[in-house]
Design a protein around this motif. Structure first.
Motif, PDB file in Angstrom:
ATOM      1  N   THR A 148      -0.761   1.334  -6.168  1.00 35.53           N
ATOM      2  CA  THR A 148      -0.460   0.764  -4.848  1.00 35.53           C
ATOM      3  C   THR A 148      -1.685   0.043  -4.293  1.00 35.53           C
ATOM      4  O   THR A 148      -2.828   0.336  -4.670  1.00 35.53           O
ATOM      5  N   ASP A 149      -1.446  -0.896  -3.391  1.00 34.64           N
ATOM      6  CA  ASP A 149      -2.533  -1.678  -2.799  1.00 34.64           C
ATOM      7  C   ASP A 149      -3.410  -0.806  -1.912  1.00 34.64           C
ATOM      8  O   ASP A 149      -3.003   0.267  -1.449  1.00 34.64           O
ATOM      9  N   GLN A 150      -4.628  -1.322  -1.656  1.00 33.47           N
ATOM     10  CA  GLN A 150      -5.476  -0.683  -0.663  1.00 33.47           C
ATOM     11  C   GLN A 150      -4.799  -0.770   0.705  1.00 33.47           C
ATOM     12  O   GLN A 150      -4.079  -1.724   0.998  1.00 33.47           O
ATOM     13  N   ALA A 151      -5.034   0.224   1.527  1.00 32.42           N
ATOM     14  CA  ALA A 151      -4.473   0.185   2.872  1.00 32.42           C
ATOM     15  C   ALA A 151      -5.077  -0.985   3.642  1.00 32.42           C
ATOM     16  O   ALA A 151      -6.280  -1.251   3.533  1.00 32.42           O
ATOM     17  N   PRO A 152      -4.284  -1.715   4.387  1.00 32.31           N
ATOM     18  CA  PRO A 152      -4.830  -2.836   5.159  1.00 32.31           C
ATOM     19  C   PRO A 152      -5.769  -2.338   6.251  1.00 32.31           C
ATOM     20  O   PRO A 152      -5.641  -1.222   6.758  1.00 32.31           O
ATOM     21  N   ALA A 153      -6.756  -3.157   6.600  1.00 32.45           N
ATOM     22  CA  ALA A 153      -7.697  -2.776   7.665  1.00 32.45           C
ATOM     23  C   ALA A 153      -6.943  -2.575   8.969  1.00 32.45           C
ATOM     24  O   ALA A 153      -6.071  -3.372   9.331  1.00 32.45           O
ATOM     25  N   ASP A 154      -7.307  -1.479   9.670  1.00 34.85           N
ATOM     26  CA  ASP A 154      -6.650  -1.166  10.944  1.00 34.85           C
ATOM     27  C   ASP A 154      -7.436  -1.833  12.073  1.00 34.85           C
ATOM     28  O   ASP A 154      -8.565  -1.428  12.381  1.00 34.85           O
ATOM     29  N   SER A 190       0.816  -1.214   0.000  1.00 36.93           N
ATOM     30  CA  SER A 190       0.000   0.000   0.000  1.00 36.93           C
ATOM     31  C   SER A 190       0.847   1.261   0.000  1.00 36.93           C
ATOM     32  O   SER A 190       0.365   2.342  -0.347  1.00 36.93           O
ATOM     33  N   THR A 191       2.138   1.137   0.357  1.00 29.90           N
ATOM     34  CA  THR A 191       2.991   2.324   0.451  1.00 29.90           C
ATOM     35  C   THR A 191       4.301   2.204  -0.331  1.00 29.90           C
ATOM     36  O   THR A 191       5.145   3.092  -0.253  1.00 29.90           O
ATOM     37  N   SER A 192       4.502   1.125  -1.088  1.00 39.00           N
ATOM     38  CA  SER A 192       5.769   0.959  -1.803  1.00 39.00           C
ATOM     39  C   SER A 192       5.567   0.173  -3.094  1.00 39.00           C
ATOM     40  O   SER A 192       4.612  -0.613  -3.223  1.00 39.00           O
ATOM     41  N   ILE A 193       6.495   0.388  -4.058  1.00 37.07           N
ATOM     42  CA  ILE A 193       6.499  -0.336  -5.333  1.00 37.07           C
ATOM     43  C   ILE A 193       7.948  -0.678  -5.664  1.00 37.07           C
ATOM     44  O   ILE A 193       8.817   0.205  -5.671  1.00 37.07           O
ATOM     45  N   PHE A 226      15.097  -0.878  -7.758  1.00 40.77           N
ATOM     46  CA  PHE A 226      14.863   0.179  -6.768  1.00 40.77           C
ATOM     47  C   PHE A 226      13.500  -0.029  -6.141  1.00 40.77           C
ATOM     48  O   PHE A 226      12.531  -0.391  -6.826  1.00 40.77           O
ATOM     49  N   ASN A 227      13.403   0.192  -4.818  1.00 41.66           N
ATOM     50  CA  ASN A 227      12.139   0.094  -4.097  1.00 41.66           C
ATOM     51  C   ASN A 227      11.669   1.499  -3.746  1.00 41.66           C
ATOM     52  O   ASN A 227      12.297   2.191  -2.941  1.00 41.66           O
ATOM     53  N   VAL A 228      10.578   1.929  -4.391  1.00 38.87           N
ATOM     54  CA  VAL A 228      10.021   3.263  -4.161  1.00 38.87           C
ATOM     55  C   VAL A 228       9.134   3.184  -2.916  1.00 38.87           C
ATOM     56  O   VAL A 228       8.183   2.396  -2.879  1.00 38.87           O
ATOM     57  N   THR A 229       9.425   3.995  -1.909  1.00 38.98           N
ATOM     58  CA  THR A 229       8.688   3.948  -0.646  1.00 38.98           C
ATOM     59  C   THR A 229       7.987   5.279  -0.376  1.00 38.98           C
ATOM     60  O   THR A 229       8.156   6.248  -1.124  1.00 38.98           O
ATOM     61  N   GLY A 230       7.214   5.306   0.709  1.00 36.37           N
ATOM     62  CA  GLY A 230       6.540   6.539   1.119  1.00 36.37           C
ATOM     63  C   GLY A 230       5.365   6.914   0.248  1.00 36.37           C
ATOM     64  O   GLY A 230       4.982   8.092   0.191  1.00 36.37           O
ATOM     65  N   LEU A 231       4.762   5.931  -0.426  1.00 35.64           N
ATOM     66  CA  LEU A 231       3.642   6.203  -1.323  1.00 35.64           C
ATOM     67  C   LEU A 231       2.316   6.137  -0.552  1.00 35.64           C
ATOM     68  O   LEU A 231       2.244   5.622   0.562  1.00 35.64           O
ATOM     69  N   THR A 232       1.260   6.635  -1.195  1.00 36.71           N
ATOM     70  CA  THR A 232      -0.077   6.619  -0.612  1.00 36.71           C
ATOM     71  C   THR A 232      -0.849   5.417  -1.131  1.00 36.71           C
ATOM     72  O   THR A 232      -0.720   5.046  -2.303  1.00 36.71           O
ATOM     73  N   ALA A 233      -1.646   4.810  -0.261  1.00 34.90           N
ATOM     74  CA  ALA A 233      -2.424   3.632  -0.650  1.00 34.90           C
ATOM     75  C   ALA A 233      -3.381   3.950  -1.792  1.00 34.90           C
ATOM     76  O   ALA A 233      -3.914   5.056  -1.896  1.00 34.90           O
ATOM     77  N   ASN A 234      -3.558   2.954  -2.683  1.00 37.68           N
ATOM     78  CA  ASN A 234      -4.533   3.027  -3.783  1.00 37.68           C
ATOM     79  C   ASN A 234      -4.317   4.246  -4.681  1.00 37.68           C
ATOM     80  O   ASN A 234      -5.253   4.950  -5.040  1.00 37.68           O
ATOM     81  N   THR A 243      27.257   4.788 -15.706  1.00 41.39           N
ATOM     82  CA  THR A 243      27.598   5.122 -14.319  1.00 41.39           C
ATOM     83  C   THR A 243      26.390   5.108 -13.394  1.00 41.39           C
ATOM     84  O   THR A 243      26.565   5.104 -12.173  1.00 41.39           O
ATOM     85  N   GLY A 244      25.176   5.116 -13.945  1.00 38.10           N
ATOM     86  CA  GLY A 244      24.015   5.108 -13.067  1.00 38.10           C
ATOM     87  C   GLY A 244      22.717   5.192 -13.830  1.00 38.10           C
ATOM     88  O   GLY A 244      22.690   5.291 -15.066  1.00 38.10           O
ATOM     89  N   TYR A 245      21.622   5.153 -13.062  1.00 38.19           N
ATOM     90  CA  TYR A 245      20.274   5.208 -13.622  1.00 38.19           C
ATOM     91  C   TYR A 245      19.439   6.205 -12.826  1.00 38.19           C
ATOM     92  O   TYR A 245      19.516   6.255 -11.592  1.00 38.19           O
ATOM     93  N   GLU A 246      18.650   7.004 -13.533  1.00 42.20           N
ATOM     94  CA  GLU A 246      17.718   7.933 -12.912  1.00 42.20           C
ATOM     95  C   GLU A 246      16.318   7.334 -12.971  1.00 42.20           C
ATOM     96  O   GLU A 246      15.858   6.929 -14.042  1.00 42.20           O
ATOM     97  N   VAL A 247      15.651   7.287 -11.829  1.00 44.14           N
ATOM     98  CA  VAL A 247      14.316   6.707 -11.736  1.00 44.14           C
ATOM     99  C   VAL A 247      13.300   7.839 -11.615  1.00 44.14           C
ATOM    100  O   VAL A 247      13.438   8.719 -10.748  1.00 44.14           O
ATOM    101  N   TYR A 248      12.287   7.827 -12.478  1.00 44.43           N
ATOM    102  CA  TYR A 248      11.290   8.888 -12.526  1.00 44.43           C
ATOM    103  C   TYR A 248       9.903   8.343 -12.199  1.00 44.43           C
ATOM    104  O   TYR A 248       9.539   7.233 -12.607  1.00 44.43           O
ATOM    105  N   ASP A 249       9.140   9.154 -11.455  1.00 45.60           N
ATOM    106  CA  ASP A 249       7.703   8.942 -11.267  1.00 45.60           C
ATOM    107  C   ASP A 249       7.025  10.092 -11.992  1.00 45.60           C
ATOM    108  O   ASP A 249       7.026  11.226 -11.513  1.00 45.60           O
ATOM    109  N   GLY A 250       6.480   9.801 -13.169  1.00 44.10           N
ATOM    110  CA  GLY A 250       6.014  10.878 -14.033  1.00 44.10           C
ATOM    111  C   GLY A 250       7.206  11.703 -14.480  1.00 44.10           C
ATOM    112  O   GLY A 250       8.190  11.167 -14.985  1.00 44.10           O
ATOM    113  N   SER A 251       7.163  13.003 -14.260  1.00 40.54           N
ATOM    114  CA  SER A 251       8.289  13.869 -14.629  1.00 40.54           C
ATOM    115  C   SER A 251       9.215  14.165 -13.449  1.00 40.54           C
ATOM    116  O   SER A 251      10.185  14.908 -13.595  1.00 40.54           O
ATOM    117  N   THR A 252       8.925  13.578 -12.296  1.00 44.66           N
ATOM    118  CA  THR A 252       9.717  13.829 -11.092  1.00 44.66           C
ATOM    119  C   THR A 252      10.793  12.771 -10.925  1.00 44.66           C
ATOM    120  O   THR A 252      10.483  11.574 -10.868  1.00 44.66           O
TER     121      THR A 252
END
Length: 325
Positions: A221-227, A150-153, A186-194, A167-176
């Motif tokens: 991203t996955d749905q947030a798990p039930a709290d 729910s928070t990473s890809i 690469f593991n992208v973290t800090g994302l928002t669910a769904n 020498t390296g790779y640049e990873v983009y999310d859209g234009s960012t």
């Protein structure tokens, strides 16, 4: 025996005939290939690491190729046709001018309708090359998502190649641009669910050349798990002030895996009020009455903590007003 004019004339005619036969012999003997080409052997013409050099091949005997491909660092950089004079020797070359500094690995495919023969590798290093490195790396391929929460890809891709070195790779999310890394995952973290994200990757080299963007991959991203986890129990419940009809209470904040949204205040089993913070003024009480207060923390999912330790406190007496007669 004395040679007559007639014999001399016959000898001349025989000489002419033999000359014609040997002249025509290659075209009578050499024919189109009858099988896959012979193995090509790589060669180069410069041994001082010059930026100007020629790469080629020789195939000394056997079935000829009808075309050839020249590879540089794994990528095809030249293709051309060849004349088939099997089983004659066969060769071809390709010239480089003002090549940038770097190490280059070459190989050749010799091709005909029966198959392909590939040479061994030939490595050539250019020192003090001309014009600097102006060649961008190849485009990263096969970008895929290898997992998500729910928070990473998680992402991975195939490595790029470069005339000098990636020498390296640049990873983009859209234009960012999210990061620059040296590996191919690469593991992208800090994302928002769904939420939907579209990723691309670019390769770069030491000279600052960048490849075009890889294929785009869109992942939700996955749905947030039930709290289902309740907050911790509030602590240190205390009275900060008492009157005949009200009592002010304070306590230490609770914590939660997602977040505490508020507190419920009880007198015995009766809910007396709710608060967002860690203090409340309970009103509407009866003078000179003893109350046992507790507090429970709650979160957005409706999970409620156990009750705090009870605080027993008595309201003051009501003030008496005397009227003079």
């Amino acid at each position: 025996m004395k040679m007559t004019k007639k014999m001399a004339k016959k000898l001349i005619n025989l000489t002419i005939l033999l000359t014609l036969m040997f002249t025509m012999l290659p075209s009578m003997i050499f024919a189109a290939a009858s099988g896959a080409p012979g193995t090509p052997n790589m060669n180069q013409n410069n041994w001082d690491n010059s930026p100007n050099y020629t790469i080629g091949f020789d195939m000394w005997w056997g079935n000829n190729g009808s075309s050839w491909k020249l590879y540089e660092n794994g990528a095809v950089i030249h293709t051309s046709t060849l004349t088939d004079n099997s089983p004659n020797a066969q060769s071809a070359t390709f010239a480089f001018t003002n090549k940038p500094s770097g190490t280059y690995v070459y190989k050749v495919d010799l091709i005909n309708s029966f198959g392909t023969q590939t040479s061994g590798n030939l490595t050539y290093t250019v020192i003090n090359g001309g014009g600097g490195d102006l060649q961008a790396p190849s485009v990263p391929a096969n970008l895929v998502s290898t997992g998500k929460t729910s928070t990473s890809i998680a992402l991975s891709w195939s490595a790029s190649t470069d005339n000098v070195g990636v020498t390296g790779y640049e990873v983009y999310d859209g234009s960012t641009m999210l990061t620059t890394i040296t590996g191919t995952s690469f593991n992208v973290t800090g994302l928002t669910a769904n939420t939907s994200h579209t990723f691309t990757v670019k390769a770069k080299d030491a000279a600052g050349n960048k490849s075009a963007a890889s294929n785009a991959v869109t992942v939700v991203t996955d749905q947030a798990p039930a709290d289902t986890q309740a907050p911790t129990v509030p602590t240190n419940l205390a009275a900060a002030g008492t009157t005949a009809t009200s009592i002010t209470l304070t306590w230490t904040a609770a914590s939660d895996n997602v977040g505490v949204t508020g507190y419920e205040v009880y007198a015995g089993s009766t809910l007396k009020g709710s608060a967002v913070g860690t203090t409340i003024n309970v009103t509407g009480l009866t003078p000179n009455t003893t109350y046992s207060f507790t507090v429970k923390a709650k979160d957005a999912a409706g999970n409620l903590s156990a009750a705090s330790s009870a605080l027993t406190i008595t309201t003051t007496n009501a003030s008496t007003t005397y009227k003079c007669l």
